[in-house]
Write an enzyme that holds these catalytic residues in place. Structure first.
Site, PDB file in Angstrom:
ATOM      1  N   HIS A 200       0.795  -1.238   0.000  1.00 52.13           N
ATOM      2  CA  HIS A 200       0.000   0.000   0.000  1.00 52.13           C
ATOM      3  C   HIS A 200       0.826   1.287   0.000  1.00 52.13           C
ATOM      4  CE1 HIS A 200       1.056   0.009   4.235  1.00 52.13           C
ATOM      5  NE2 HIS A 200       0.621   1.242   4.315  1.00 52.13           N
TER       6      HIS A 200
HETATM    7  N1  UDP Z   1      -3.480  -5.106   8.923  1.00 49.19           N
HETATM    8  C1  UDP Z   1      -4.721  -5.655   9.131  1.00 49.19           C
HETATM    9  N2  UDP Z   1      -5.431  -6.104   8.051  1.00 49.19           N
HETATM   10  C2  UDP Z   1      -4.956  -6.042   6.782  1.00 49.19           C
HETATM   11  C3  UDP Z   1      -3.665  -5.485   6.587  1.00 49.19           C
HETATM   12  C4  UDP Z   1      -2.955  -5.009   7.682  1.00 49.19           C
HETATM   13  O1  UDP Z   1      -5.184  -5.761  10.264  1.00 49.19           O
HETATM   14  O2  UDP Z   1      -5.666  -6.445   5.857  1.00 49.19           O
HETATM   15  C5  UDP Z   1      -2.756  -4.596  10.100  1.00 49.19           C
HETATM   16  C6  UDP Z   1      -1.374  -5.144  10.256  1.00 49.19           C
HETATM   17  O3  UDP Z   1      -1.409  -6.413  10.860  1.00 49.19           O
HETATM   18  C7  UDP Z   1      -0.707  -4.078  11.113  1.00 49.19           C
HETATM   19  C8  UDP Z   1      -1.368  -2.813  10.623  1.00 49.19           C
HETATM   20  O4  UDP Z   1      -2.554  -3.198   9.954  1.00 49.19           O
HETATM   21  O5  UDP Z   1      -1.015  -4.250  12.466  1.00 49.19           O
HETATM   22  C9  UDP Z   1      -0.398  -2.152   9.687  1.00 49.19           C
HETATM   23  O6  UDP Z   1      -1.005  -1.224   8.966  1.00 49.19           O
HETATM   24  P1  UDP Z   1      -0.515  -0.743   7.539  1.00 49.19           P
HETATM   25  O7  UDP Z   1       0.264  -1.802   6.873  1.00 49.19           O
HETATM   26  O8  UDP Z   1      -1.730  -0.220   6.889  1.00 49.19           O
HETATM   27  O9  UDP Z   1       0.380   0.514   7.905  1.00 49.19           O
HETATM   28  P2  UDP Z   1       1.928   0.720   8.239  1.00 49.19           P
HETATM   29  O10 UDP Z   1       2.305  -0.213   9.344  1.00 49.19           O
HETATM   30  O11 UDP Z   1       2.690   0.498   6.970  1.00 49.19           O
HETATM   31  O12 UDP Z   1       1.998   2.138   8.673  1.00 49.19           O
END
Ligand code: UDP
Length: 355
Positions: A200
């Site tokens: 993403h």
């Molecule tokens: N996550 C979730 N469902 C999904 C994809 C990600 O619950 O379909 C969770 C993941 O396990 C983590 C969080 O969302 O705890 C991470 O979010 P994301 O990847 O959107 O953001 P980033 O960590 O890159 O800021």
């Protein structure tokens, strides 16, 4: 003591699930939860409140889908209104999103002490919006809760007063440990063996050439092991813009899942491919190798120990490395990111400092 916490995006709900619960259980401390509205789909927001038992925010600003600067300024104005109504002793922000920066700027504008959970992380990639948000937020913070010693060092190198920096461990480890026993199979048919992928980051999705290259890599990996990919709404939109045939792809796209379903997928996959910050650590917590679809990472300790590999977006590199790692036995020996009580440490430090 009253803490006003600002959340707005999926990773912040996961972090707030443990910190808000800790605040709630601490006598003499209350919390006002403000949801900026940045993530608004039910499966990107409400589902997390339900599954993880997060109390409903007292305020939802409903601000989303705007260019960065406009979104931050609208959110900031909304948060300033809440500050005027609630008169908090602290404003707490998480991570690196536009909601984080808006909260930080609102705190500064209203002279409310600011604390930043997940301070000090750096990718050293100035093109990342998240990097800008983090650096600005850290500069404005009165207390910086750093998850790792690397984060502490980054802040010290930037000249932040060491007295403001507190090493806490990572609240995402708290969440992973706390919720792991509740992991839940998603309501979709899953192959016996699969690679779990999430995608993403703007740098990967917003450039059609890079997005196509990554999708090609995933299609090629799908030829020897199924790839399950919970599809972020932004990525879906970008794939539609390049006319990618989502329904006919060999990649198994599913809707975004809740945190408990994500834990199940992490526990049951062969390995993880991701450009997410949080998922890199969650792969480690689940003892799965992580192939990171980026050129750099904030979680350098995982790379140094060989748990995480930066693969960029070249499909040949990605496919050959994934193939190699599928046959590697998982060898995980360290216990990184704290003792699972980072949230307690954060609330305890704030209580000591008082309102
Ligand atoms: N996550 C979730 N469902 C999904 C994809 C990600 O619950 O379909 C969770 C993941 O396990 C983590 C969080 O969302 O705890 C991470 O979010 P994301 O990847 O959107 O953001 P980033 O960590 O890159 O800021």
């Amino acid at each position: 003591m009253k803490i006003l916490s600002v959340i707005g995006a999926r990773p912040q709900f996961v972090k707030a699930a443990v910190v808000s619960a800790e605040i709630h259980n601490t006598p003499g401390v209350s919390e006002v939860l403000v949801h900026t509205g940045q993530h608004f789909d039910a499966n990107m927001s409400q589902l997390f409140f339900e599954e993880m038992g997060i109390r409903q925010p007292q305020y939802n600003l409903g601000i989303h889908s705007l260019p960065h600067e406009e979104m931050v300024s609208q959110m900031q104005a909304g948060i300033e209104r809440v500050i005027r109504d609630e008169c908090p002793d602290w404003l707490l922000v998480y991570g690196d999103t536009d909601s984080t920066l808006a909260g930080a700027q609102a705190a500064r504008a209203c002279a409310v002490p600011l604390c930043h959970v997940e301070a000090g992380l750096r990718s050293f990639n100035p093109k990342m919006r998240e990097e800008y948000n983090r650096i600005q937020t850290d500069k404005l913070s009165d207390v910086l809760f750093a998850p790792t010693t690397t984060a502490v060092r980054n802040l010290e190198h930037e000249g932040i007063d060491p007295k403001k920096i507190i090493l806490t461990g990572d609240v995402m480890k708290d969440a992973a440990l706390l919720f792991a026993p509740q992991a839940r199979k998603p309501q979709v048919e899953l192959p016996d063996e699969f690679v779990l992928c999430t995608l993403h980051r703007a740098e990967n999705t917003d450039n059609p050439e890079i997005l196509k290259e990554l999708l090609l890599a995933l299609e090629m990996v799908s030829q020897f092991v199924p790839v399950v990919l919970p599809l972020h709404p932004r990525t879906r939109q970008k794939m539609q813009e390049i006319n990618y045939p989502i329904e006919r792809s060999p990649i198994l796209f599913i809707d975004p899942v809740g945190y408990l379903e994500m834990l199940y997928l992490l526990q049951h996959c062969r390995l993880v491919m991701t450009d997410s910050g949080g998922v890199q650590k969650e792969a480690y917590f689940a003892h799965k190798y992580c192939m990171t679809l980026r050129e750099e990472t904030e979680w350098v300790e995982l790379c140094a120990r060989g748990y995480n590999h930066l693969l960029g977006h070249n499909h040949i590199d990605i496919v050959s490395t994934v193939r190699n790692f599928l046959s590697m036995p998982p060898l995980f020996t360290d216990d990184l990111y704290g003792d699972g009580h980072a949230a307690r440490k954060i609330v305890c430090e704030l209580t000591k400092k008082g309102g």
